[in-house]
Scaffold this motif. Structure first.
Motif, mmCIF file in Angstrom:
data_model
loop_
_atom_site.group_PDB
_atom_site.id
_atom_site.type_symbol
_atom_site.label_atom_id
_atom_site.label_comp_id
_atom_site.label_asym_id
_atom_site.label_seq_id
_atom_site.Cartn_x
_atom_site.Cartn_y
_atom_site.Cartn_z
ATOM 1 N N LYS B 65 1.047 -0.991 -0.124
ATOM 2 C CA LYS B 65 -0.037 0.071 0.044
ATOM 3 C C LYS B 65 0.777 1.303 0.025
ATOM 4 C CE LYS B 65 -4.353 -1.822 2.081
ATOM 5 N NZ LYS B 65 -4.992 -2.032 3.230
ATOM 6 N N THR B 68 -3.294 6.020 -1.015
ATOM 7 C CA THR B 68 -4.529 5.480 -1.361
ATOM 8 C C THR B 68 -4.349 4.512 -2.709
ATOM 9 O OG1 THR B 68 -4.917 7.154 -3.065
ATOM 10 C CG2 THR B 68 -6.005 7.271 -1.035
ATOM 11 N N GLN B 69 -3.044 4.312 -2.881
ATOM 12 C CA GLN B 69 -2.562 3.136 -3.989
ATOM 13 C C GLN B 69 -2.366 2.047 -3.627
ATOM 14 O OE1 GLN B 69 0.264 4.174 -6.731
ATOM 15 N NE2 GLN B 69 -1.015 5.312 -8.080
ATOM 16 N N THR B 86 -6.352 2.227 -7.058
ATOM 17 C CA THR B 86 -6.233 3.382 -6.420
ATOM 18 C C THR B 86 -7.769 3.696 -5.774
ATOM 19 O OG1 THR B 86 -4.635 4.338 -7.918
ATOM 20 C CG2 THR B 86 -5.701 6.054 -6.401
ATOM 21 N N VAL B 88 -10.516 3.304 -2.319
ATOM 22 C CA VAL B 88 -10.892 2.636 -0.946
ATOM 23 C C VAL B 88 -11.142 1.131 -1.053
ATOM 24 C CG1 VAL B 88 -12.299 3.088 1.200
ATOM 25 C CG2 VAL B 88 -11.909 4.671 -0.078
#
Lengths: 246, 144, 55
Positions: B65, B68-69, B86, B88
């Protein structure tokens, strides 16, 4: 079977059963809710969101059960022309539709946090949505004709044709890749669900089943009264000189 | 033959024909009714650029991680494919758990995901039961 | 108690499910009771009219 097909006899038996079934229904739902919301553990993966299962899964079972019952009643009504069978089928439809709707919405509320989506067009979800449409179609068709006999017949045929969807729902998760997980309770090798979670599930399922019986009795009573009202009104029209215009 | 009997046979025959027809249609549509393909299907078909869904297990130790990627590998234990995403990730997204991913296979062989859904298995149990099963060595693998 | 209502962070999903179940089941029960009552009352009235007409 024939002995129970008499509406008067049905009403007598139903009235005797009604208070007992109502009390049992209330008791199992109360116990079910207590275990579902408070006295059962959270899931090791899903946490407390698993509690949605105790509404979602019994509602799904009832959606399929009610449709099967409706198809069976419709078959009896078509083949043997039992007047009661038709009333039972018509009384079952809205109950089944309510449970199916509950199943779809609670499933959506469960899918959002767990899967990451409100809805997916996979085989299980899609076939369940079709079930809801079948219920709505049945109810619309049963009331669509001026001649009640024709409406009954068309609706009964729709109920029978739509029945092919029920096994598709049940085994969709085994036949195709779906986002929905396979069966947990009714499967080969026994349930894959811990007994502390199986208890509230079964209590809620029993409660829903008894609720079906309670509401079915009420609705069949209304349907029988409705049929008598129609006969009385027709007789009154004939007595007034055979004028058929409303 | 009485009329009742005739109606009974008619309904039974009708249901049989209907059931058969449904089975044929569903078999013919089999490829369109699956919600996702496995990494093995992907390796066999090699359809770069087409929008599709793949499903499998998140390979243990493959998740990287960066803000957010996220990058990880999806496997069906025979083939695996790298995924870029990319956004949630759902609550149930875990290594060793099932996922369904929508997106396109890039020309570099990495799958560009636009949506990641978690798939869960049919097992439900409290945490302490899961822990004691794991301790007793009776755990029969995650998901699937 | 607040822990109970927060449902481990899933309150937004758990409670609406149960609320909808309550609304649907109680609503269907009440409309069914009302339908049975109004039909029974109408039937009694029609029967009484018929008796009055015939006598």
């Amino acid at each position: 079977m024939h002995r129970f097909a008499n509406p008067a006899r049905f009403l007598r038996i139903a009235s005797a059963l009604f208070p007992w079934v109502s009390v049992l229904c209330a008791l199992s739902l109360a116990a079910g809710l207590w275990f579902a919301l408070a006295a059962s553990p959270a899931d090791y993966q899903q946490g407390d969101s698993v509690r949605i299962m105790y509404v979602h899964v019994p509602a799904a079972w009832m959606g399929m059960f009610c449709y099967s019952a409706m198809a069976l009643f419709s078959a009896v009504a078509l083949i043997w022309k039992h007047p009661l069978a038709d009333l039972l089928a018509r009384a079952t439809a809205p109950i089944g539709a309510a449970f199916t709707f509950l199943c779809l919405v609670s499933g959506s509320l469960w899918g959002r946090p767990m899967w990451g989506t409100w809805w997916a067009w996979d085989a299980r979800l899609t076939s369940m949505l079709i079930l809801l449409f079948l219920y709505l179609g049945y109810m619309a068709l049963a009331d669509a004709f001026d001649d009640p006999e024709r409406g009954r017949k068309s609706a009964a045929i729709l109920a029978l044709v739509g029945f092919v969807n029920v096994p598709v729902i049940k085994w969709s998760v085994d036949w195709w890749n779906t986002l929905h997980q396979p069966a947990s309770v009714i499967k080969r090798g026994g349930p894959a669900i811990d007994s502390s979670m199986l208890l509230p599930l079964l209590l809620m399922a029993i409660g829903f089943q008894l609720y079906y019986v309670v509401v079915l009795i009420l609705r069949v009573r209304a349907e029988i009264a409705e049929a008598k009202i129609r006969t009385l009104r027709l007789a009154a029209i004939h007595a007034a000189g055979g004028d058929d215009s409303p | 033959m009485t009329r009742k009997r005739r109606r009974l046979y008619f309904v039974l025959l009708g249901m049989l024909v209907l059931g058969g027809a449904t089975a044929l249609v569903l078999t013919a549509l089999k490829d369109n009714l699956v919600y996702f393909y496995s990494p093995s299907d992907l390796a066999a078909k090699a359809v770069a650029g087409r929008r599709m869904r793949i499903g499998g297990l998140v390979e243990e130790g493959s998740v990287v991680k960066d803000g957010t990627q996220a990058r990880f590998k999806v496997t069906d234990l025979a083939h695996d494919v790298g995924v870029r995403y990319t956004g949630v990730l759902p609550d149930l997204f875990r290594e060793g758990q099932g996922v369904v991913i929508e997106g396109r296979l890039g020309t570099d062989g990495v799958f560009d995901a636009s949506e990641v859904l978690a798939k869960h298995d049919e097992k439900y149990m409290p945490k302490d039961v899961a822990d004691s099963l794991k301790k007793a060595g009776q755990w029969k693998g995650e998901a699937r | 108690m607040s822990e109970f209502f927060s449902m481990g962070g899933y309150a937004f999903f758990v409670w609406p499910s149960y609320l909808l179940a309550l609304v649907l089941l109680v609503g269907l029960l009440l409309t069914s009771i009302r339908a049975a009552r109004t039909r029974a009352a109408l039937l009694d009235r029609l029967k009484a009219e018929r008796r009055a007409f015939e006598s």
